[in-house]
Design a protein around this motif. Structure first.
Motif, PDB file in Angstrom:
ATOM      1  N   GLY A 122       0.803  -1.214   0.000  1.00  0.00           N
ATOM      2  CA  GLY A 122       0.000   0.000   0.000  1.00  0.00           C
ATOM      3  C   GLY A 122       0.837   1.267   0.000  1.00  0.00           C
ATOM      4  N   GLU A 123       1.931   1.258   0.769  1.00  0.00           N
ATOM      5  CA  GLU A 123       2.748   2.477   0.827  1.00  0.00           C
ATOM      6  C   GLU A 123       3.486   2.713  -0.485  1.00  0.00           C
ATOM      7  OE1 GLU A 123       7.068   1.802   2.794  1.00  0.00           O
ATOM      8  OE2 GLU A 123       5.420   1.605   4.206  1.00  0.00           O
ATOM      9  N   LYS A 124       3.833   1.648  -1.217  1.00  0.00           N
ATOM     10  CA  LYS A 124       4.464   1.824  -2.519  1.00  0.00           C
ATOM     11  C   LYS A 124       3.468   2.418  -3.523  1.00  0.00           C
ATOM     12  CE  LYS A 124       8.713   0.599  -1.926  1.00  0.00           C
ATOM     13  NZ  LYS A 124       9.793   1.608  -2.084  1.00  0.00           N
ATOM     14  N   ARG A 162       6.892  11.713   0.583  1.00  0.00           N
ATOM     15  CA  ARG A 162       6.396  12.495   1.717  1.00  0.00           C
ATOM     16  C   ARG A 162       5.050  11.996   2.235  1.00  0.00           C
ATOM     17  NH1 ARG A 162       5.384  15.229  -2.913  1.00  0.00           N
ATOM     18  NH2 ARG A 162       3.275  16.020  -3.279  1.00  0.00           N
ATOM     19  N   ILE A 163       4.333  11.270   1.392  1.00  0.00           N
ATOM     20  CA  ILE A 163       3.010  10.793   1.799  1.00  0.00           C
ATOM     21  C   ILE A 163       3.072   9.483   2.570  1.00  0.00           C
ATOM     22  CG2 ILE A 163       2.338   9.297  -0.143  1.00  0.00           C
ATOM     23  CD1 ILE A 163      -0.327  10.771  -0.231  1.00  0.00           C
ATOM     24  N   VAL A 164       4.218   8.792   2.541  1.00  0.00           N
ATOM     25  CA  VAL A 164       4.352   7.476   3.164  1.00  0.00           C
ATOM     26  C   VAL A 164       4.068   7.501   4.669  1.00  0.00           C
ATOM     27  CG1 VAL A 164       5.969   5.609   3.724  1.00  0.00           C
ATOM     28  CG2 VAL A 164       5.859   6.517   1.395  1.00  0.00           C
ATOM     29  N   PRO A 165       4.645   8.458   5.457  1.00  0.00           N
ATOM     30  CA  PRO A 165       4.334   8.477   6.901  1.00  0.00           C
ATOM     31  C   PRO A 165       2.840   8.649   7.181  1.00  0.00           C
ATOM     32  CG  PRO A 165       6.249   9.845   6.436  1.00  0.00           C
ATOM     33  CD  PRO A 165       5.649   9.481   5.114  1.00  0.00           C
ATOM     34  N   ILE A 166       2.163   9.463   6.351  1.00  0.00           N
ATOM     35  CA  ILE A 166       0.718   9.672   6.528  1.00  0.00           C
ATOM     36  C   ILE A 166      -0.027   8.377   6.239  1.00  0.00           C
ATOM     37  CG2 ILE A 166      -1.297  10.961   5.707  1.00  0.00           C
ATOM     38  CD1 ILE A 166       0.645  13.238   4.950  1.00  0.00           C
ATOM     39  N   TYR A 167       0.379   7.709   5.149  1.00  0.00           N
ATOM     40  CA  TYR A 167      -0.259   6.431   4.794  1.00  0.00           C
ATOM     41  C   TYR A 167      -0.102   5.418   5.925  1.00  0.00           C
ATOM     42  CZ  TYR A 167      -0.965   1.806   2.884  1.00  0.00           C
ATOM     43  OH  TYR A 167      -1.388   0.518   2.715  1.00  0.00           O
ATOM     44  N   ARG A 168       1.095   5.313   6.482  1.00  0.00           N
ATOM     45  CA  ARG A 168       1.349   4.335   7.533  1.00  0.00           C
ATOM     46  C   ARG A 168       0.464   4.575   8.750  1.00  0.00           C
ATOM     47  NH1 ARG A 168       8.027   4.180   7.338  1.00  0.00           N
ATOM     48  NH2 ARG A 168       8.203   2.872   5.470  1.00  0.00           N
ATOM     49  N   ILE A 169       0.262   5.839   9.094  1.00  0.00           N
ATOM     50  CA  ILE A 169      -0.598   6.171  10.245  1.00  0.00           C
ATOM     51  C   ILE A 169      -2.033   5.723   9.960  1.00  0.00           C
ATOM     52  CG2 ILE A 169      -1.618   8.066  11.566  1.00  0.00           C
ATOM     53  CD1 ILE A 169       1.063   9.555  11.201  1.00  0.00           C
ATOM     54  N   ILE A 170      -2.538   6.062   8.758  1.00  0.00           N
ATOM     55  CA  ILE A 170      -3.914   5.685   8.395  1.00  0.00           C
ATOM     56  C   ILE A 170      -4.042   4.158   8.365  1.00  0.00           C
ATOM     57  CG2 ILE A 170      -5.667   5.779   6.581  1.00  0.00           C
ATOM     58  CD1 ILE A 170      -4.493   8.487   5.747  1.00  0.00           C
TER      59      ILE A 170
END
Length: 449
Positions: A371-373, A382-390
């Motif tokens: 999903g993060e890829k 830059r969006i990866v940390p946000i994705y991981r939190i969600i």
């Protein structure tokens, strides 16, 4: 919730209708023929490559992780609830014949999984962090110059990760633990959320390391337990396999499911389990250290073999031997748990419960990487940390959501994710064949080991 579930079930009927089944099966058969049944002729080499220790010179190859780690990351995302709960729901909805169509899907799907990985490694790129990024979104854009279709895949990949990756797994674990230990699902959700957050923050290195320990251990334990049941009830194995084959073609009057239902649920759950054609596994394959796309593709191909031909087969045969699917109102993990417990009193039920917990947890980890890829392709690193939190939050929410809704939504997103990937595989089949021929020629000439 009920209205939303009904909507997804209605939509799933269209997504998993005849066109997608033809596209899935047609792509797999077409690649099988073009590759001259490579999944048979080169399987021994593929298995040897997958489980051989990495050689010293392999560290010089481009990539982030070893062949084995890439395979374990992919298997962590595939060996999960689909092998335990998914097989049970397939048999309940499509009859024992669904297991047969899972086998067919897996056999031809091995060629699909191979093709995906060839393209993933060939068209992978190095991201801003110096890590490898690859998968359908990259080979669709770079190989076909169809950015819009690559974006579609990435969007569906992100959505699918919250279903097949986090919610389904967390929900199944929470239900299994509640059944076995009477622990509130939300408590299980909190524990899973914390454990997931600890690992996924470390990225692919952390995820692959955890998967390399969890997947082999639990797979061996679960398979050993299933084989023990088969050996103890060996006299019923022949009739069970016969029933699976007969009902696959509607030849058993005792089975209420039609051929269409057997095919639909067998293919859908087969793809859900081994993910051949979905385009998820090649995202992990792209991170592997390898000297040729075809070498890693052969390793990736073994994932479908191990997941469905081995693990799902054991679950399916045990369920048919037990026969509870005919009399019980249960489905999913609960049906598998009670069947194992009946046929192997004492350790049987515990085996399924702990197997489900570990399989599902490893799937949560693997799908976070997928999903993060997809997310980073859409919005950058830059969006990866946000994705991981969600994603981590979705694990918590999934633990307490209605199981029917979660499965229905997951089926839809899985199907939508597969469409652009399968189209790309068909359009780029010449590239797959060319890379395969190049690999074989270089091995024959001694240029490659």
């Amino acid at each position: 919730m009920e209205a939303l579930q009904n909507f997804f079930e209605w939509l799933g009927g269209y997504v998993w209708g005849l066109p997608l089944l033809i596209l899935l099966g047609g792509t797999a058969i077409y690649l099988t023929l073009r590759l001259a049944f490579l999944q048979v002729t080169m399987l021994p080499m593929a298995l040897k490559q997958a489980f051989s220790p990495p050689k010293a010179h392999h560290h010089d190859h481009e990539g982030d992780i070893s062949h084995f780690s890439a395979l374990m990351t992919a298997l962590s995302a595939t060996i999960g609830t689909g092998n335990i709960a998914g097989v049970a729901t397939a048999i309940v909805s499509g009859g024992p014949g669904a297991v047969f169509w899972m086998w067919i899907t897996a056999f031809f799907g091995m060629a699909t999984k191979y093709g995906e990985a060839v393209l993933a490694v060939k068209y992978r790129v190095t991201n801003e962090k110096g890590e490898m990024s690859g998968g359908p979104m990259y080979y669709i854009e770079r190989g076909l110059n169809m950015k819009w279709m690559a974006v579609l895949f990435a969007v569906f990949g992100v959505l699918a990760s919250f279903g097949i990756g986090s919610s389904v797994q967390a929900n199944s674990v929470a239900q299994a633990i509640q059944t076995s230990f009477d622990i509130n699902p939300w408590i299980t959700g909190v524990a899973l959320t914390i454990l997931t957050g600890i690992v996924v923050l470390g990225g692919i290195q952390s995820i692959s390391k955890a998967s390399s320990y969890i997947v082999p251990f639990m797979a061996i334990v679960y398979v050993a337990g299933g084989l023990a049941i088969i050996c103890l009830h060996f006299d019923k194995v022949g009739p069970a396999i016969s029933l699976i084959c007969r009902s696959a073609f509607g030849l058993d009057a005792m089975v209420g499911a039609t051929i269409g239902m057997a095919v639909r649920y067998g293919v859908a759950r087969g793809v859900f389990s081994n993910e051949s054609g979905m385009g998820s596994a090649p995202i992990a394959a792209a991170a592997a250290k390898t000297d040729h796309p075809s070498r890693q593709a052969l390793v990736s191909m073994t994932g479908t073999f191990l997941d469905t031909i081995v693990v799902c087969s054991i679950t399916g045969i045990v369920l048919v031997i037990g026969g509870l699917y005919q009399t019980s109102s249960e489905s999913g993990a609960a049906l598998t748990t009670h069947t194992f417990n009946d046929l192997l009193p004492g350790p049987g039920g515990w085996l399924v419960t702990f197997g489900l917990i570990f399989f599902a947890y490893s799937t949560i980890l693997g799908w976070c990487y997928y999903g993060e890829k997809c997310a980073s392709y859409l919005g950058g690193e830059r969006i990866v940390p946000i994705y991981r939190i969600i994603y981590v939050v979705s694990v918590l929410l999934g633990a307490g959501v209605n199981l029917g809704l979660v499965w229905a939504a997951s089926d839809v997103f899985n199907g939508l994710m597969a469409v652009p990937n399968l189209i790309a595989l068909l359009l780029m089949s010449n590239v797959i064949v060319a890379e395969t021929k190049d690999f074989i020629m270089k091995r024959r000439s001694g240029e490659l080991p």
